[in-house]
Scaffold this motif. Structure first.
Motif, short mmCIF file in Angstrom:
data_model
loop_
_atom_site.label_atom_id
_atom_site.label_comp_id
_atom_site.label_asym_id
_atom_site.label_seq_id
_atom_site.Cartn_x
_atom_site.Cartn_y
_atom_site.Cartn_z
N ASP A 127 0.84 -1.21 0.00
CA ASP A 127 0.00 0.00 0.00
C ASP A 127 0.87 1.25 0.00
OD1 ASP A 127 -2.31 -1.59 0.22
OD2 ASP A 127 -2.17 -1.60 2.41
N LEU A 128 1.91 1.21 0.82
CA LEU A 128 2.78 2.37 0.97
C LEU A 128 3.55 2.65 -0.32
CD1 LEU A 128 3.60 4.44 3.07
CD2 LEU A 128 5.42 2.90 3.81
N VAL A 129 4.05 1.59 -0.95
CA VAL A 129 4.81 1.75 -2.20
C VAL A 129 3.92 2.35 -3.28
CG1 VAL A 129 5.88 0.47 -4.10
CG2 VAL A 129 6.58 0.02 -1.75
N LYS A 130 2.67 1.90 -3.36
CA LYS A 130 1.74 2.48 -4.35
C LYS A 130 1.58 3.98 -4.12
CE LYS A 130 -1.93 -0.17 -3.93
NZ LYS A 130 -3.30 -0.68 -4.19
N GLU A 131 1.46 4.36 -2.84
CA GLU A 131 1.23 5.76 -2.50
C GLU A 131 2.46 6.62 -2.81
OE1 GLU A 131 -0.91 8.25 1.12
OE2 GLU A 131 -0.58 6.09 1.30
N ILE A 132 3.64 6.16 -2.42
CA ILE A 132 4.84 6.98 -2.66
C ILE A 132 5.21 7.00 -4.13
CG2 ILE A 132 5.71 6.68 -0.31
CD1 ILE A 132 7.67 4.66 -1.26
N ASN A 133 4.87 5.94 -4.88
CA ASN A 133 5.09 5.97 -6.33
C ASN A 133 4.21 7.01 -6.99
OD1 ASN A 133 7.09 4.06 -6.50
ND2 ASN A 133 5.75 2.37 -7.05
N SER A 134 2.94 7.07 -6.57
CA SER A 134 2.01 8.02 -7.18
C SER A 134 2.41 9.47 -6.89
CB SER A 134 0.58 7.76 -6.69
OG SER A 134 0.47 8.04 -5.31
#
Length: 352
Positions: A127-134
């Motif tokens: 979840d965190l990786v998706k958020e920081i990628n976006s």
């Protein structure tokens, strides 16, 4: 580590289509033979895949592949402007969080960058990786991470990370902490210097770990070390259960028993702000207890005036704004000249 090899093998098979989206992966007994590993190793690998959001366990049915085949991976942002994620386990509502965030926000703004506060809560690393990628994040600061598993997974990403915590935590990346031991010594010295010879140190059970607050423990260590060489002083330590672990009535009764037991004590140190808030409520509702001879030292960043019976309270503080500023400077330090662990000295002042 063996479980990492098994984790990679299963993930590669998912990406290759061996286990299609929404399909159930083989039974544990078959997986043990297929990947030639022990049950413990397999369980560890499966747990990592579930945390990453690749697999999903359904009770009484089995473990299934989620609807995507390619796990989202962290992509290091190539943008020149610094884009920082400020990660916290709890809402950014305390004075410490607020002061730190304002300091980080201003410093980043002056650099032409941006700051994105992110609450992690129950999020997985996926979840965190998706958020920081976006958000195209290219650096991170974590604040008081009680989730050791997530902290380790964040450290494994290819991104600069600095941890800010209330105590020295086990981590591989740089950390910034207040000097709790020095603060404890400072609290004792303040009360001793203004004439107190019977001093009680009060800590509380942390609601996050269901154990005595670890920062308070470190402050007690400094407190007790400072008073060892002094003969004409009595010191004791007590730990209070806070509301949530017990009822409010039980909590107030516990505080009443504390003041009955230490009726001749006049100096009080609170390892965190939580027990002080509860004791202050108790004293307000029990005017029969004489507080005119009492002095209180509280470890807290409280900003407003604080009085007990019209007498100012002493606060043992650390510079949260400076902590935030040092964290950003450490992230941007290409020469790596900052030490792995940095300790900021504490200081005492009255809020009046």
């Amino acid at each position: 580590m063996k479980y990492v090899t098994v984790y990679d093998a299963i993930k590669n098979d998912i990406v290759a289509g061996t286990y299609p989206p929404n399909s159930k992966i083989p039974h544990t007994k078959d997986l043990l033979k297929l990947y030639a590993c022990s049950f413990t190793t397999l369980r560890h690998a499966i747990t990592l895949l579930e945390r990453e959001g690749i697999l999903r366990g359904i009770p009484s049915k089995g473990t299934f592949v989620r609807t995507y085949t390619e796990p989202i991976k962290f992509k290091a942002s190539e943008k020149r402007k610094p884009l920082l994620a400020f990660l916290g386990s709890a809402p950014f509502t305390t004075p410490q969080y607020d002061q730190m965030h304002r300091s980080i926000y201003k410093y980043m703004r002056d650099l032409g960058g941006k700051t994105h506060p992110i609450l992690c809560g129950g999020k997985t690393i996926h979840d965190l990786v998706k958020e920081i990628n976006s958000l195209e994040i290219n650096m991170m600061i974590t604040l008081e991470f009680y989730r050791k598993d997530l902290r380790k997974e964040i450290e494994s990403l290819n991104i600069p990370v600095v941890h800010i915590d209330m105590l020295d935590v086990a981590c591989r990346k740089p950390s910034i902490n207040p000097n709790n031991v020095q603060g404890g010594a400072l609290a004792f010295k303040k009360l001793y210097d203004i004439g107190h010879r019977n001093i009680l140190f009060i800590n509380n059970v942390s609601p996050f770990i269901n154990d005595e607050d670890p920062a308070g423990k470190m402050r007690w260590l400094g407190f007790s070390q400072e008073c060892k060489s002094i003969q004409n002083v009595r010191v004791h330590k007590e730990t209070l259960l806070s509301e949530g672990a017990i009822s409010e009535q039980q909590e107030m009764r516990g505080i009443e028993e504390l003041f009955e037991k230490y009726h001749d004590f006049t100096g009080f140190v609170f390892g965190t702000g939580i027990p002080f808030s509860e004791v202050k409520t108790f004293l307000k509702n029990n005017p029969r207890i004489q507080t005119t001879r009492m002095d209180f030292v509280v470890f807290s960043l409280g900003e407003g005036p604080e009085m007990v019976n019209r007498k100012p309270v002493w606060f043992c503080k650390w510079d949260a704004k400076k902590m935030g500023e040092i964290a950003v400077k450490t992230l941007l330090d290409s020469s790596k000249s900052y030490p792995k662990a940095q300790y900021l000295p504490m200081f005492i002042e009255k809020n009046c």
